[in-house]
Design a protein around this motif. Structure first.
Motif, PDB file in Angstrom:
ATOM      1  N   SER A 129      18.328  41.416  62.501  1.00  0.00           N
ATOM      2  CA  SER A 129      17.556  40.474  61.690  1.00  0.00           C
ATOM      3  C   SER A 129      17.963  39.036  61.986  1.00  0.00           C
ATOM      4  O   SER A 129      17.120  38.143  62.116  1.00  0.00           O
ATOM      5  CB  SER A 129      17.758  40.792  60.207  1.00  0.00           C
ATOM      6  N   ARG A 130      19.270  38.791  62.112  1.00  0.00           N
ATOM      7  CA  ARG A 130      19.745  37.437  62.397  1.00  0.00           C
ATOM      8  C   ARG A 130      19.305  36.975  63.783  1.00  0.00           C
ATOM      9  O   ARG A 130      18.943  35.814  63.974  1.00  0.00           O
ATOM     10  CB  ARG A 130      21.270  37.390  62.268  1.00  0.00           C
ATOM     11  N   ILE A 131      19.326  37.880  64.727  1.00  0.00           N
ATOM     12  CA  ILE A 131      18.886  37.537  66.089  1.00  0.00           C
ATOM     13  C   ILE A 131      17.415  37.172  66.096  1.00  0.00           C
ATOM     14  O   ILE A 131      16.998  36.180  66.712  1.00  0.00           O
ATOM     15  CB  ILE A 131      19.167  38.719  67.050  1.00  0.00           C
ATOM     16  N   ARG A 132      16.601  37.955  65.396  1.00  0.00           N
ATOM     17  CA  ARG A 132      15.155  37.687  65.349  1.00  0.00           C
ATOM     18  C   ARG A 132      14.855  36.376  64.608  1.00  0.00           C
ATOM     19  O   ARG A 132      13.945  35.636  65.001  1.00  0.00           O
ATOM     20  CB  ARG A 132      14.426  38.857  64.688  1.00  0.00           C
ATOM     21  N   GLU A 133      15.610  36.086  63.574  1.00  0.00           N
ATOM     22  CA  GLU A 133      15.406  34.832  62.844  1.00  0.00           C
ATOM     23  C   GLU A 133      15.723  33.637  63.734  1.00  0.00           C
ATOM     24  O   GLU A 133      15.013  32.626  63.709  1.00  0.00           O
ATOM     25  CB  GLU A 133      16.280  34.798  61.583  1.00  0.00           C
ATOM     26  N   ARG A 134      16.812  33.750  64.505  1.00  0.00           N
ATOM     27  CA  ARG A 134      17.148  32.669  65.431  1.00  0.00           C
ATOM     28  C   ARG A 134      16.065  32.483  66.476  1.00  0.00           C
ATOM     29  O   ARG A 134      15.711  31.367  66.856  1.00  0.00           O
ATOM     30  CB  ARG A 134      18.487  32.950  66.129  1.00  0.00           C
ATOM     31  N   GLU A 135      15.535  33.618  66.916  1.00  0.00           N
ATOM     32  CA  GLU A 135      14.474  33.584  67.929  1.00  0.00           C
ATOM     33  C   GLU A 135      13.246  32.837  67.398  1.00  0.00           C
ATOM     34  O   GLU A 135      12.672  31.986  68.086  1.00  0.00           O
ATOM     35  CB  GLU A 135      14.110  35.019  68.311  1.00  0.00           C
TER      36      GLU A 135
END
Length: 256
Positions: A129-135
């Motif tokens: 989730s954190r990776i996708r939010e950063r993306e």
């Protein structure tokens, strides 16, 4: 969307294999072939240098350099050289100092051994989730690469921001957010304008500050380590010796 790659690090190969088999990777949006294993800190460092990695699952108790040594190294590496990585600790003993240091270094969470697959999947879901939010954030803040952006921004905004935050745990993502640029583009632009990477610039400036403190104060090495933005005295000492050829203590003794 970026394909998420995972690196599991454990000196016991069977633990890595169990992790690969026990987790529902596809349910997390991660392909099983995107999960790799390493069985020592050195092997993990070499893998990261040559391959994309977004999530690290690292055993803390390993012979030689332990998992926290690796997490410290990867934290510094990821801040200035690649995409941010989410680190998850695996440990048999949830000792306070181990866990506290890992969280200070930016670890997302820790999971006890023997691993509970459901617990690990919950932590992995947070990492994804954190990776996708950063993306999504990067896509929103991305700017067109044009020469109109370049003049003055490195010396007028980026370097002053770095100088003002050398004593803190800054990252490329934080700097890029401050100047409203895509992180990858900003790194390329910085190197083009200055001739060196942001990591090299930050490290050199921190070492210059450290040398001045060694000569002008009686502060212990531990305090100087904190004052120049590092968590670990051992990590700071290794960097200092790599650049200066001698330890901080020797430098103070020889140059005073």
């Amino acid at each position: 969307m970026t394909e998420i790659h995972v690196l599991a690090i454990d000196d016991e190969k069977i633990c890595v294999e169990d992790l690969k088999e026990a987790i529902n990777w596809e349910g997390l949006g991660i392909g099983p072939k995107a999960v790799a294993g390493a069985y020592s800190v050195r092997q993990a460092q070499n893998y990261v240098k040559d391959n994309p990695v977004h999530i690290i699952i690292c055993d803390v108790e390993m012979p030689g350099k332990n998992g926290l040594d690796f997490i410290e190294w990867i934290t510094e590496w990821a801040r200035f050289t690649s995409e941010p990585m989410e680190c998850i600790m695996l440990t048999c003993h949830p000792e306070y100092e181990f866990v506290r240091r890992g969280l200070q270094l930016g670890c997302l969470d820790y999971v006890l051994k023997p691993m509970n697959p459901e617990e690990m999947e919950q932590v992995l879901a947070k990492a994804v989730s954190r990776i996708r939010e950063r993306e999504k954030k990067e896509q929103r803040t991305a700017r067109v690469e044009s020469t109109e952006v370049c003049p003055g921004i490195v010396y007028g905004k980026i370097i002053p921001y770095i100088e003002a935050n050398l004593t803190k745990s800054i990252s490329v993502e934080m700097i890029a957010d401050y100047v409203s640029l895509n992180p990858q583009y900003m790194m390329r632009m910085f190197k083009k304008e200055t001739g060196e990477s942001i990591l090299v610039y930050v490290t050199n400036r921190r070492m210059e500050m450290a040398k001045e403190m060694l000569l002008k104060t009686d502060w212990p090495i531990e305090r100087i380590t904190e004052q120049v933005g590092y968590f670990s005295t051992a990590h700071f000492g290794k960097l200092f010796k790599k650049l200066e050829g001698i330890s901080p203590g020797q430098y103070r003794k020889e140059h005073r």
